[in-house]
Design a protein around this motif. Structure first.
Motif, PDB file in Angstrom:
ATOM      1  N   ARG A 107       0.835  -1.204   0.000  1.00 25.80           N
ATOM      2  CA  ARG A 107       0.000   0.000   0.000  1.00 25.80           C
ATOM      3  C   ARG A 107       0.868   1.252   0.000  1.00 25.80           C
ATOM      4  O   ARG A 107       0.601   2.204  -0.729  1.00 25.80           O
ATOM      5  CB  ARG A 107      -0.948   0.002   1.200  1.00 25.80           C
ATOM      6  N   ALA A 108       1.908   1.243   0.827  1.00 26.59           N
ATOM      7  CA  ALA A 108       2.809   2.405   0.889  1.00 26.59           C
ATOM      8  C   ALA A 108       3.508   2.609  -0.457  1.00 26.59           C
ATOM      9  O   ALA A 108       3.676   3.740  -0.915  1.00 26.59           O
ATOM     10  CB  ALA A 108       3.841   2.218   2.001  1.00 26.59           C
ATOM     11  N   MET A 109       3.897   1.504  -1.102  1.00 27.24           N
ATOM     12  CA  MET A 109       4.538   1.600  -2.419  1.00 27.24           C
ATOM     13  C   MET A 109       3.567   2.155  -3.447  1.00 27.24           C
ATOM     14  O   MET A 109       3.940   2.994  -4.265  1.00 27.24           O
ATOM     15  CB  MET A 109       5.059   0.230  -2.862  1.00 27.24           C
ATOM     16  N   ALA A 110       2.338   1.680  -3.418  1.00 26.56           N
ATOM     17  CA  ALA A 110       1.337   2.177  -4.361  1.00 26.56           C
ATOM     18  C   ALA A 110       1.120   3.670  -4.164  1.00 26.56           C
ATOM     19  O   ALA A 110       1.007   4.427  -5.139  1.00 26.56           O
ATOM     20  CB  ALA A 110       0.026   1.418  -4.192  1.00 26.56           C
ATOM     21  N   MET A 111       1.098   4.114  -2.919  1.00 27.63           N
ATOM     22  CA  MET A 111       0.945   5.542  -2.641  1.00 27.63           C
ATOM     23  C   MET A 111       2.159   6.323  -3.150  1.00 27.63           C
ATOM     24  O   MET A 111       2.010   7.401  -3.718  1.00 27.63           O
ATOM     25  CB  MET A 111       0.756   5.785  -1.138  1.00 27.63           C
ATOM     26  N   ALA A 112       3.373   5.776  -2.966  1.00 28.79           N
ATOM     27  CA  ALA A 112       4.586   6.448  -3.446  1.00 28.79           C
ATOM     28  C   ALA A 112       4.571   6.558  -4.966  1.00 28.79           C
ATOM     29  O   ALA A 112       4.916   7.594  -5.532  1.00 28.79           O
ATOM     30  CB  ALA A 112       5.836   5.709  -2.973  1.00 28.79           C
ATOM     31  N   ILE A 113       4.154   5.481  -5.623  1.00 24.47           N
ATOM     32  CA  ILE A 113       4.072   5.495  -7.079  1.00 24.47           C
ATOM     33  C   ILE A 113       3.033   6.518  -7.529  1.00 24.47           C
ATOM     34  O   ILE A 113       3.264   7.300  -8.449  1.00 24.47           O
ATOM     35  CB  ILE A 113       3.752   4.087  -7.629  1.00 24.47           C
ATOM     36  N   SER A 114       1.891   6.527  -6.856  1.00 21.99           N
ATOM     37  CA  SER A 114       0.837   7.478  -7.185  1.00 21.99           C
ATOM     38  C   SER A 114       1.329   8.913  -7.023  1.00 21.99           C
ATOM     39  O   SER A 114       1.098   9.767  -7.885  1.00 21.99           O
ATOM     40  CB  SER A 114      -0.374   7.228  -6.286  1.00 21.99           C
ATOM     41  N   ARG A 115       2.046   9.195  -5.921  1.00 19.73           N
ATOM     42  CA  ARG A 115       2.587  10.537  -5.705  1.00 19.73           C
ATOM     43  C   ARG A 115       3.592  10.910  -6.789  1.00 19.73           C
ATOM     44  O   ARG A 115       3.609  12.034  -7.281  1.00 19.73           O
ATOM     45  CB  ARG A 115       3.246  10.644  -4.328  1.00 19.73           C
ATOM     46  N   ALA A 116       4.437   9.935  -7.171  1.00 17.21           N
ATOM     47  CA  ALA A 116       5.449  10.208  -8.201  1.00 17.21           C
ATOM     48  C   ALA A 116       4.791  10.522  -9.538  1.00 17.21           C
ATOM     49  O   ALA A 116       5.173  11.473 -10.219  1.00 17.21           O
ATOM     50  CB  ALA A 116       6.399   9.014  -8.345  1.00 17.21           C
ATOM     51  N   VAL A 117       3.788   9.737  -9.890  1.00 16.16           N
ATOM     52  CA  VAL A 117       3.083   9.966 -11.151  1.00 16.16           C
ATOM     53  C   VAL A 117       2.357  11.302 -11.105  1.00 16.16           C
ATOM     54  O   VAL A 117       2.434  12.097 -12.042  1.00 16.16           O
ATOM     55  CB  VAL A 117       2.095   8.806 -11.450  1.00 16.16           C
ATOM     56  N   ARG A 118       1.680  11.568  -9.997  1.00 17.88           N
ATOM     57  CA  ARG A 118       0.951  12.830  -9.853  1.00 17.88           C
ATOM     58  C   ARG A 118       1.906  14.024  -9.939  1.00 17.88           C
ATOM     59  O   ARG A 118       1.639  14.990 -10.650  1.00 17.88           O
ATOM     60  CB  ARG A 118       0.192  12.848  -8.528  1.00 17.88           C
ATOM     61  N   ALA A 119       3.040  13.945  -9.253  1.00 20.13           N
ATOM     62  CA  ALA A 119       4.015  15.046  -9.282  1.00 20.13           C
ATOM     63  C   ALA A 119       4.552  15.250 -10.687  1.00 20.13           C
ATOM     64  O   ALA A 119       4.720  16.386 -11.145  1.00 20.13           O
ATOM     65  CB  ALA A 119       5.155  14.768  -8.304  1.00 20.13           C
ATOM     66  N   SER A 120       4.806  14.147 -11.381  1.00 20.34           N
ATOM     67  CA  SER A 120       5.307  14.261 -12.747  1.00 20.34           C
ATOM     68  C   SER A 120       4.267  14.897 -13.661  1.00 20.34           C
ATOM     69  O   SER A 120       4.590  15.759 -14.474  1.00 20.34           O
ATOM     70  CB  SER A 120       5.694  12.876 -13.284  1.00 20.34           C
ATOM     71  N   LEU A 121       3.020  14.483 -13.516  1.00 21.36           N
ATOM     72  CA  LEU A 121       1.954  15.050 -14.341  1.00 21.36           C
ATOM     73  C   LEU A 121       1.763  16.536 -14.052  1.00 21.36           C
ATOM     74  O   LEU A 121       1.592  17.335 -14.971  1.00 21.36           O
ATOM     75  CB  LEU A 121       0.642  14.298 -14.114  1.00 21.36           C
ATOM     76  N   VAL A 122       1.796  16.898 -12.791  1.00 29.60           N
ATOM     77  CA  VAL A 122       1.644  18.311 -12.430  1.00 29.60           C
ATOM     78  C   VAL A 122       2.796  19.123 -13.011  1.00 29.60           C
ATOM     79  O   VAL A 122       2.594  20.213 -13.555  1.00 29.60           O
ATOM     80  CB  VAL A 122       1.549  18.482 -10.899  1.00 29.60           C
TER      81      VAL A 122
END
Length: 155
Positions: A107-122
């Motif tokens: 779950r923590a990894m999925a959240m980290a991946i989600s944050r990384a993708v979101r930050a990249s998209l932003v």
């Protein structure tokens, strides 16, 4: 991954050593990757500007702030630099992944991946809006969503 590991990763990407990035040489060849490393450390490790400065040979927080502003300006002018930063950010975020995680770790990894993708998209959306909209359009087409102006982009 540690901030020092991120510095090493950035240095390797630019074909140099960590010492080049934390050193005092002000040649553009070193300044741009050093500035990128400062931005990535701020974004990925949430360190203060003063702490980041100390990682880079005792630089002042105002030097770190100037480096961050420099990278933000350069990213808007250089698609290759923007892509390189996105790839580095994802690599840093994913570097510590355990290949056999517990459910909590997963779950923590999925959240980290989600944050990384979101930050990249932003980052892309803010610096290169046309490129961002084109990528979103391609993604929508690939998954069968065809926005129309009448429904506010929903279908």
């Amino acid at each position: 991954m540690t901030p020092e590991g991120a510095i090493a990763m950035v240095a390797s990407t630019w074909g140099m050593t960590s010492q080049h990035l934390v050193g005092s040489n002000k040649a553009r060849r070193y300044v741009v990757p050093r500035s990128v490393a400062m931005v990535l450390i701020r974004d990925c490790f949430s360190l203060s500007l003063s702490k980041i400065g100390s990682l880079f040979g005792g630089r002042d927080h105002s030097t770190v702030r100037a480096a961050i502003i420099r990278v933000e300006r350069l990213v808007g002018q250089d698609d290759n630099l923007a892509d390189r930063i996105i790839q580095l950010r994802a690599s840093i975020d994913l570097a510590g992944i355990d290949l056999a995680p517990s459910p909590d770790q997963a779950r923590a990894m999925a959240m980290a991946i989600s944050r990384a993708v979101r930050a990249s998209l932003v980052a892309v959306a803010m610096t290169q809006p046309e490129r961002f909209l084109a990528a979103v359009g391609e993604l929508c087409g690939a998954i069968g969503i065809h926005p129309s102006p009448e429904d506010g982009g929903r279908s």
